[in-house]
Design a protein around this motif. Structure first.
Motif, PDB file in Angstrom:
ATOM      1  N   LEU A   1     160.268 -52.616  54.268  1.00  0.00           N
ATOM      2  CA  LEU A   1     159.547 -52.301  53.123  1.00  0.00           C
ATOM      3  C   LEU A   1     158.977 -51.847  52.997  1.00  0.00           C
ATOM      4  O   LEU A   1     158.462 -50.557  51.807  1.00  0.00           O
ATOM      5  CB  LEU A   1     158.739 -54.340  52.992  1.00  0.00           C
ATOM      6  N   LEU A   2     157.941 -51.329  54.069  1.00  0.00           N
ATOM      7  CA  LEU A   2     157.420 -49.902  54.664  1.00  0.00           C
ATOM      8  C   LEU A   2     158.294 -48.489  53.775  1.00  0.00           C
ATOM      9  O   LEU A   2     157.533 -47.449  52.916  1.00  0.00           O
ATOM     10  CB  LEU A   2     157.147 -49.333  55.744  1.00  0.00           C
ATOM     11  N   LEU A   3     159.660 -48.407  54.179  1.00  0.00           N
ATOM     12  CA  LEU A   3     160.245 -47.444  53.652  1.00  0.00           C
ATOM     13  C   LEU A   3     160.394 -47.369  51.880  1.00  0.00           C
ATOM     14  O   LEU A   3     160.597 -46.150  51.814  1.00  0.00           O
ATOM     15  CB  LEU A   3     161.613 -47.375  53.914  1.00  0.00           C
ATOM     16  N   THR A   4     159.912 -48.587  51.482  1.00  0.00           N
ATOM     17  CA  THR A   4     160.450 -48.834  49.944  1.00  0.00           C
ATOM     18  C   THR A   4     159.445 -49.084  49.047  1.00  0.00           C
ATOM     19  O   THR A   4     159.111 -49.160  47.872  1.00  0.00           O
ATOM     20  CB  THR A   4     161.452 -49.870  49.737  1.00  0.00           C
ATOM     21  N   TRP A   5     158.293 -48.673  49.642  1.00  0.00           N
ATOM     22  CA  TRP A   5     156.736 -49.206  49.185  1.00  0.00           C
ATOM     23  C   TRP A   5     156.201 -47.711  49.520  1.00  0.00           C
ATOM     24  O   TRP A   5     155.597 -46.797  49.940  1.00  0.00           O
ATOM     25  CB  TRP A   5     155.273 -49.878  50.728  1.00  0.00           C
ATOM     26  N   ASN A   6     155.856 -47.629  47.382  1.00  0.00           N
ATOM     27  CA  ASN A   6     154.874 -46.212  46.999  1.00  0.00           C
ATOM     28  C   ASN A   6     154.474 -46.083  45.870  1.00  0.00           C
ATOM     29  O   ASN A   6     155.439 -46.267  45.006  1.00  0.00           O
ATOM     30  CB  ASN A   6     156.111 -44.313  47.651  1.00  0.00           C
ATOM     31  N   GLY A   7     153.673 -45.381  45.707  1.00  0.00           N
ATOM     32  CA  GLY A   7     153.080 -45.134  44.600  1.00  0.00           C
ATOM     33  C   GLY A   7     153.163 -45.963  43.560  1.00  0.00           C
ATOM     34  O   GLY A   7     153.130 -46.859  44.046  1.00  0.00           O
TER      35      GLY A   7
ATOM     36  N   GLU B   1     142.885 -54.547  48.099  1.00  0.00           N
ATOM     37  CA  GLU B   1     142.011 -54.514  46.948  1.00  0.00           C
ATOM     38  C   GLU B   1     142.779 -53.723  45.723  1.00  0.00           C
ATOM     39  O   GLU B   1     141.405 -53.294  44.656  1.00  0.00           O
ATOM     40  CB  GLU B   1     141.296 -54.132  47.289  1.00  0.00           C
ATOM     41  N   LYS B   2     143.833 -52.662  45.658  1.00  0.00           N
ATOM     42  CA  LYS B   2     144.203 -51.413  44.541  1.00  0.00           C
ATOM     43  C   LYS B   2     143.033 -50.739  44.467  1.00  0.00           C
ATOM     44  O   LYS B   2     143.096 -49.756  43.671  1.00  0.00           O
ATOM     45  CB  LYS B   2     144.541 -52.452  43.214  1.00  0.00           C
ATOM     46  N   LYS B   3     142.362 -50.031  45.708  1.00  0.00           N
ATOM     47  CA  LYS B   3     141.380 -48.894  45.740  1.00  0.00           C
ATOM     48  C   LYS B   3     142.657 -47.924  45.619  1.00  0.00           C
ATOM     49  O   LYS B   3     141.946 -46.385  45.661  1.00  0.00           O
ATOM     50  CB  LYS B   3     139.918 -49.527  46.914  1.00  0.00           C
ATOM     51  N   LEU B   4     144.286 -47.984  46.456  1.00  0.00           N
ATOM     52  CA  LEU B   4     145.166 -46.818  46.996  1.00  0.00           C
ATOM     53  C   LEU B   4     146.064 -47.230  46.307  1.00  0.00           C
ATOM     54  O   LEU B   4     146.211 -48.551  46.298  1.00  0.00           O
ATOM     55  CB  LEU B   4     144.685 -46.315  48.042  1.00  0.00           C
ATOM     56  N   ARG B   5     147.128 -46.354  46.260  1.00  0.00           N
ATOM     57  CA  ARG B   5     148.118 -46.494  46.422  1.00  0.00           C
ATOM     58  C   ARG B   5     148.580 -45.655  46.727  1.00  0.00           C
ATOM     59  O   ARG B   5     148.622 -45.100  48.147  1.00  0.00           O
ATOM     60  CB  ARG B   5     149.092 -46.044  44.466  1.00  0.00           C
ATOM     61  N   PRO B   6     149.841 -46.733  47.686  1.00  0.00           N
ATOM     62  CA  PRO B   6     150.665 -45.961  49.408  1.00  0.00           C
ATOM     63  C   PRO B   6     151.405 -45.136  48.382  1.00  0.00           C
ATOM     64  O   PRO B   6     151.992 -43.917  47.577  1.00  0.00           O
ATOM     65  CB  PRO B   6     151.257 -47.237  49.528  1.00  0.00           C
ATOM     66  N   ALA B   7     151.426 -44.087  50.115  1.00  0.00           N
ATOM     67  CA  ALA B   7     151.452 -42.800  49.987  1.00  0.00           C
ATOM     68  C   ALA B   7     152.039 -42.244  51.209  1.00  0.00           C
ATOM     69  O   ALA B   7     152.264 -43.121  51.940  1.00  0.00           O
ATOM     70  CB  ALA B   7     150.644 -41.389  49.268  1.00  0.00           C
ATOM     71  N   GLU B   8     153.374 -41.435  51.078  1.00  0.00           N
ATOM     72  CA  GLU B   8     154.179 -41.174  52.103  1.00  0.00           C
ATOM     73  C   GLU B   8     153.315 -41.293  53.796  1.00  0.00           C
ATOM     74  O   GLU B   8     153.754 -41.497  54.364  1.00  0.00           O
ATOM     75  CB  GLU B   8     155.062 -40.076  52.099  1.00  0.00           C
ATOM     76  N   PRO B   9     152.012 -40.550  53.796  1.00  0.00           N
ATOM     77  CA  PRO B   9     151.696 -40.271  54.788  1.00  0.00           C
ATOM     78  C   PRO B   9     150.563 -41.701  55.302  1.00  0.00           C
ATOM     79  O   PRO B   9     150.591 -41.757  56.458  1.00  0.00           O
ATOM     80  CB  PRO B   9     150.350 -39.244  54.644  1.00  0.00           C
TER      81      PRO B   9
ATOM     82  N   VAL C   1     152.288 -44.197  54.497  1.00  0.00           N
ATOM     83  CA  VAL C   1     153.194 -45.080  55.342  1.00  0.00           C
ATOM     84  C   VAL C   1     154.173 -44.707  56.189  1.00  0.00           C
ATOM     85  O   VAL C   1     154.154 -45.969  57.265  1.00  0.00           O
ATOM     86  CB  VAL C   1     154.604 -45.190  53.946  1.00  0.00           C
ATOM     87  N   GLN C   2     153.697 -43.446  57.076  1.00  0.00           N
ATOM     88  CA  GLN C   2     153.871 -42.871  58.227  1.00  0.00           C
ATOM     89  C   GLN C   2     153.347 -43.722  59.417  1.00  0.00           C
ATOM     90  O   GLN C   2     153.782 -44.200  60.153  1.00  0.00           O
ATOM     91  CB  GLN C   2     154.374 -42.005  58.215  1.00  0.00           C
ATOM     92  N   LEU C   3     152.152 -43.805  58.801  1.00  0.00           N
ATOM     93  CA  LEU C   3     151.347 -44.758  59.825  1.00  0.00           C
ATOM     94  C   LEU C   3     151.452 -45.888  60.321  1.00  0.00           C
ATOM     95  O   LEU C   3     151.438 -46.029  61.498  1.00  0.00           O
ATOM     96  CB  LEU C   3     149.487 -44.219  59.478  1.00  0.00           C
ATOM     97  N   PHE C   4     152.259 -47.177  59.270  1.00  0.00           N
ATOM     98  CA  PHE C   4     152.142 -47.949  59.650  1.00  0.00           C
ATOM     99  C   PHE C   4     153.447 -48.277  60.133  1.00  0.00           C
ATOM    100  O   PHE C   4     154.163 -48.745  61.198  1.00  0.00           O
ATOM    101  CB  PHE C   4     152.535 -48.439  57.584  1.00  0.00           C
ATOM    102  N   LEU C   5     154.750 -47.326  59.864  1.00  0.00           N
ATOM    103  CA  LEU C   5     155.895 -47.042  60.575  1.00  0.00           C
ATOM    104  C   LEU C   5     155.872 -46.647  62.244  1.00  0.00           C
ATOM    105  O   LEU C   5     155.771 -47.488  63.076  1.00  0.00           O
ATOM    106  CB  LEU C   5     156.440 -45.683  60.149  1.00  0.00           C
ATOM    107  N   ASP C   6     154.459 -45.793  62.603  1.00  0.00           N
ATOM    108  CA  ASP C   6     153.829 -45.302  63.526  1.00  0.00           C
ATOM    109  C   ASP C   6     153.796 -46.432  63.992  1.00  0.00           C
ATOM    110  O   ASP C   6     153.685 -46.573  65.158  1.00  0.00           O
ATOM    111  CB  ASP C   6     153.138 -43.930  63.454  1.00  0.00           C
ATOM    112  N   THR C   7     152.751 -46.918  63.831  1.00  0.00           N
ATOM    113  CA  THR C   7     152.095 -48.223  64.392  1.00  0.00           C
ATOM    114  C   THR C   7     153.652 -49.434  64.884  1.00  0.00           C
ATOM    115  O   THR C   7     153.044 -49.590  66.168  1.00  0.00           O
ATOM    116  CB  THR C   7     151.024 -49.641  63.566  1.00  0.00           C
ATOM    117  N   LEU C   8     154.061 -50.036  64.030  1.00  0.00           N
ATOM    118  CA  LEU C   8     155.386 -50.229  64.815  1.00  0.00           C
ATOM    119  C   LEU C   8     156.138 -49.796  65.653  1.00  0.00           C
ATOM    120  O   LEU C   8     156.930 -50.389  66.840  1.00  0.00           O
ATOM    121  CB  LEU C   8     156.082 -50.632  63.459  1.00  0.00           C
TER     122      LEU C   8
END
Length: 127
Positions: free
Chosen positions: A29-35, A81-89, A91-98
């Motif tokens: 999901l994270l790998l496909t979650w962007n912008g 809350e739609k304050k930001l859109r996901p971007a590569e950096p 997404v990488q933080l969440f992958l690093d968390t996993l």
């Protein structure tokens, strides 16, 4: 070693067995979650996964993991809350968390305790 500790470790093994499929799904999901292409329900699914891991690891006394996932969950709230859109950096933080979750739990199973060092840099990036 007391039975309570043994049961807790056995329970942690069971948790990791159950979470492994969800972990892979979450990584995908994270790998496909962007912008702009990000589906609204994706952030809800991600939030639910991080929230569940936070709560469950807290039950096992894994305070470092619980704090790490709390920080990740807080960051996901900004996206909910739609304050930001996901971007590569991000997404990488969440992958690093996993990845860190897997490192901490592997250490916990091997040593029957969390690592003494917290992942401070990752935790700071999530806040």
């Amino acid at each position: 070693m007391s039975n309570a500790v043994e049961l807790q470790i056995d329970g942690l093994k069971d948790l990791l067995d159950e979470v492994s499929a969800s972990l892979l799904e979450t990584q995908n999901l994270l790998l496909t979650w962007n912008g702009a292409d990000a589906k609204p329900d994706t952030v809800d699914l991600l939030f639910r996964f991080f929230h569940n891991i936070k709560g469950t690891t807290g039950m096992f006394g894994l305070a470092v993991t619980q704090e790490l996932f709390h920080n990740a969950e807080s960051l996901l709230s900004v996206f909910r809350e739609k304050k930001l859109r996901p971007a590569e950096p991000v997404v990488q933080l969440f992958l690093d968390t996993l990845d860190e979750f897997q490192t901490i739990t592997a250490h916990s199973l091997l040593h029957k305790a969390e690592p003494e060092d917290k992942p401070y840099v990752l935790m700071a990036k999530l806040t």
